[in-house]
Design a protein around this motif. Structure first.
Motif, PDB file in Angstrom:
ATOM      1  N   GLU A 332       0.848  -1.192   0.000  1.00 49.41           N
ATOM      2  CA  GLU A 332       0.000   0.000   0.000  1.00 49.41           C
ATOM      3  C   GLU A 332       0.883   1.242   0.000  1.00 49.41           C
ATOM      4  O   GLU A 332       1.983   1.226   0.559  1.00 49.41           O
ATOM      5  CB  GLU A 332      -0.892  -0.022   1.249  1.00 49.41           C
ATOM      6  CG  GLU A 332      -1.567   1.271   1.631  1.00 49.41           C
ATOM      7  CD  GLU A 332      -2.551   1.767   0.580  1.00 49.41           C
ATOM      8  OE1 GLU A 332      -2.571   2.979   0.337  1.00 49.41           O
ATOM      9  OE2 GLU A 332      -3.268   0.942  -0.015  1.00 49.41           O
ATOM     10  N   GLU A 334       0.101   4.298   1.281  1.00 52.28           N
ATOM     11  CA  GLU A 334      -0.063   5.151   2.456  1.00 52.28           C
ATOM     12  C   GLU A 334       0.469   4.433   3.688  1.00 52.28           C
ATOM     13  O   GLU A 334      -0.086   3.421   4.131  1.00 52.28           O
ATOM     14  CB  GLU A 334      -1.533   5.517   2.635  1.00 52.28           C
ATOM     15  CG  GLU A 334      -1.754   6.587   3.691  1.00 52.28           C
ATOM     16  CD  GLU A 334      -3.202   7.048   3.747  1.00 52.28           C
ATOM     17  OE1 GLU A 334      -3.640   7.432   4.841  1.00 52.28           O
ATOM     18  OE2 GLU A 334      -3.884   7.013   2.705  1.00 52.28           O
ATOM     19  N   ALA A 335       1.533   4.981   4.264  1.00 52.24           N
ATOM     20  CA  ALA A 335       2.221   4.307   5.367  1.00 52.24           C
ATOM     21  C   ALA A 335       1.314   4.091   6.577  1.00 52.24           C
ATOM     22  O   ALA A 335       1.407   3.060   7.255  1.00 52.24           O
ATOM     23  CB  ALA A 335       3.448   5.116   5.776  1.00 52.24           C
ATOM     24  N   VAL A 338      -0.699   1.014   6.137  1.00 58.77           N
ATOM     25  CA  VAL A 338       0.139  -0.178   6.318  1.00 58.77           C
ATOM     26  C   VAL A 338       0.296  -0.484   7.809  1.00 58.77           C
ATOM     27  O   VAL A 338       0.226  -1.641   8.235  1.00 58.77           O
ATOM     28  CB  VAL A 338       1.505   0.014   5.632  1.00 58.77           C
ATOM     29  CG1 VAL A 338       2.451  -1.117   6.003  1.00 58.77           C
ATOM     30  CG2 VAL A 338       1.327   0.082   4.112  1.00 58.77           C
ATOM     31  N   THR A 357       5.128  -0.752   2.457  1.00 52.65           N
ATOM     32  CA  THR A 357       4.755   0.541   1.881  1.00 52.65           C
ATOM     33  C   THR A 357       5.516   0.749   0.581  1.00 52.65           C
ATOM     34  O   THR A 357       6.736   0.548   0.533  1.00 52.65           O
ATOM     35  CB  THR A 357       5.093   1.689   2.851  1.00 52.65           C
ATOM     36  OG1 THR A 357       4.427   1.468   4.097  1.00 52.65           O
ATOM     37  CG2 THR A 357       4.647   3.026   2.285  1.00 52.65           C
TER      38      THR A 357
END
Length: 450
Positions: A332, A334-335, A338, A357
């Protein structure tokens, strides 16, 4: 109120009071936005709220080089598929576009959008059309962003969705698609914001309805007074909702008081996922359950499978897949999502799910750390699609790819790439009605290595 009264009485006026001619036209189709399509003097005209087969009286409101736009005045010969809109704001509010069309025909319209896009853009056709998925069609929205604006002439704040094709806000008194209790909180929210000292500096309220709680995120552009803070807290207590403030970006969102984490449950997989009120979650909870079931069924997972879930979010697909597969790797961009996915895996006792990420819109991904060989891939990209990551999918060696799409055009483009450049067959495709009464098309497409 509705803007499309149905009557067979012929018009006895050639022009309106403003001098704009009234015209009659036969509607031949629906556009991808759900507007009626007519052809008048060799030119295409789009007319809001008109349905295929209808004879309508309309006025031209905009002329363009390639097409014109019209306003529906009267339905002279209604379609048998026309129904009475349930919402009194329909026709003005931009939240819905198809309440005047029967739900069965809404599904057929969306299926046609999907198959037409696949054929025209991707030059592919599915071997099988999947039965459409549909859950409840009313009060289904658990996530929404409501606009707010204080209107001096009304001496109160208007709260609602944007109007169709205008920057104005619809003055909603209720909403037939928002989940309870938010569907009936619009007037109390209007009264609340009007009472605040910063009523001119509060542009939006985000809604998140979880299985265990309801949260409202109030965007504030100026600091609150003590009286403002007390009003907001009292509103939360009286309506049993969690109140959050957002003075800046999403990283500034914070609850006004201690709250329990928001969560939604996936009972078939014995999973509970926690999320923040500004996180992306699928809007239609009951449909999301059906969509996950379909994904697991189409992927036909075994305990030996290694699965790659791209655009995984907070684990909506990854964790159910991990209940059936040997290993799942979720990626993904968007950290923060995650982090949520990892925490959800731990909370649910899933040690076979890993999360990374990565910017999946980067066309120079190369050989990412999470790469390697996979048996199956699930894609759930945003509207722009997954074009940049398709080479990674092809290199993974996966014999099965399931693509969950929220835009038929980007799906069709990517389907053409998977089929014509990477050697997959489009085995099946079908729509899932994530947003009833709108023209939004959610779909699933199954690709198998030829």
């Amino acid at each position: 109120m509705s803007r499309q009264p149905v009557t067979n009485r012929p018009s006895n006026e050639g022009r309106s009071a403003g001098g704009i001619p009234r015209e009659n036209a036969r509607i031949t189709d629906l556009s991808h936005e759900g507007r009626g399509v007519a052809h008048v003097d060799g030119k295409t005209v789009f007319i809001d709220d008109a349905l295929p087969g209808e004879l309508v009286e309309w006025q031209r409101i905009k002329r363009g080089r390639n097409f014109d736009e019209g306003r529906l005045l009267r339905v002279v010969e209604p379609s048998p598929d026309r129904v009475e809109p349930r919402c009194t704001h329909f026709g003005m509010c931009g939240g819905c576009a198809l309440q005047h069309l029967s739900t069965d025909q809404q599904l057929q319209f969306k299926q046609k959008q999907l198959t037409d896009s696949l054929t025209r853009i991707g030059k592919v056709s599915p071997q099988e059309i999947l039965p459409p998925l549909q859950a409840g069609t009313w009060n289904y929205r658990r996530r929404a962003r409501l606009a707010a604006r204080f209107v001096p002439k009304k001496n109160r704040t208007v709260v609602g969705f944007r109007e169709r094709s205008t920057p104005f806000i619809t003055d909603l008194h209720g909403c037939e698609v928002l989940q309870p209790p938010v569907d009936r909180l619009l007037v109390p929210l209007s009264e609340l914001v009007t009472a605040l000292s910063i009523r001119n500096r509060l542009p939006q309220i985000e809604v998140a309805v979880a299985d265990n709680a309801v949260a409202l995120v109030v965007r504030v552009l100026e600091p609150l007074t003590d009286a403002d803070t007390e009003l907001l807290r009292r509103f939360g207590r009286e309506h049993s909702v969690q109140m959050f403030l957002q003075p800046g970006g999403y990283d500034t969102v914070a609850p006004m008081d201690p709250v329990e984490p928001l969560e939604y449950r996936l009972p078939a997989f014995e999973l509970t996922l926690q999320f923040l009120p500004t996180d992306f979650v699928q809007v239609n909870g009951p449909l999301n359950l059906q969509m996950i079931d379909r994904a697991v069924q189409l992927l036909a997972l075994s305990p030996q499978d290694r699965v790659l879930d791209l655009f995984c979010g907070l684990g909506n697909f990854s964790l159910p897949l991990a209940r059936r597969a040997g290993q799942v790797v979720g990626v993904e961009g968007e950290a923060s999502l995650v982090e949520r996915a990892r925490a959800n895996a731990v909370r649910n006792g899933l040690g076979n799910a890993q999360f990374f990420t990565a910017n999946l819109a980067d066309d120079k991904l190369g050989s990412p750390a999470w790469g390697g060989k996979f048996d199956k891939v699930l894609l759930d990209p945003p509207r722009a699609g997954a074009k940049e990551v398709l080479p990674v999918v092809a290199k993974s060696g996966a014999d099965t790819v399931l693509y969950i799409s929220c835009h038929p055009g980007s799906l069709a483009r990517d389907a053409g790439i998977l089929v014509h450049e990477h050697g997959y067959e489009l085995r099946a495709a079908g729509v899932m009605d994530m947003f009833p009464h709108t023209a939004h098309v959610e779909s699933a497409a199954l690709f198998v290595k030829a």
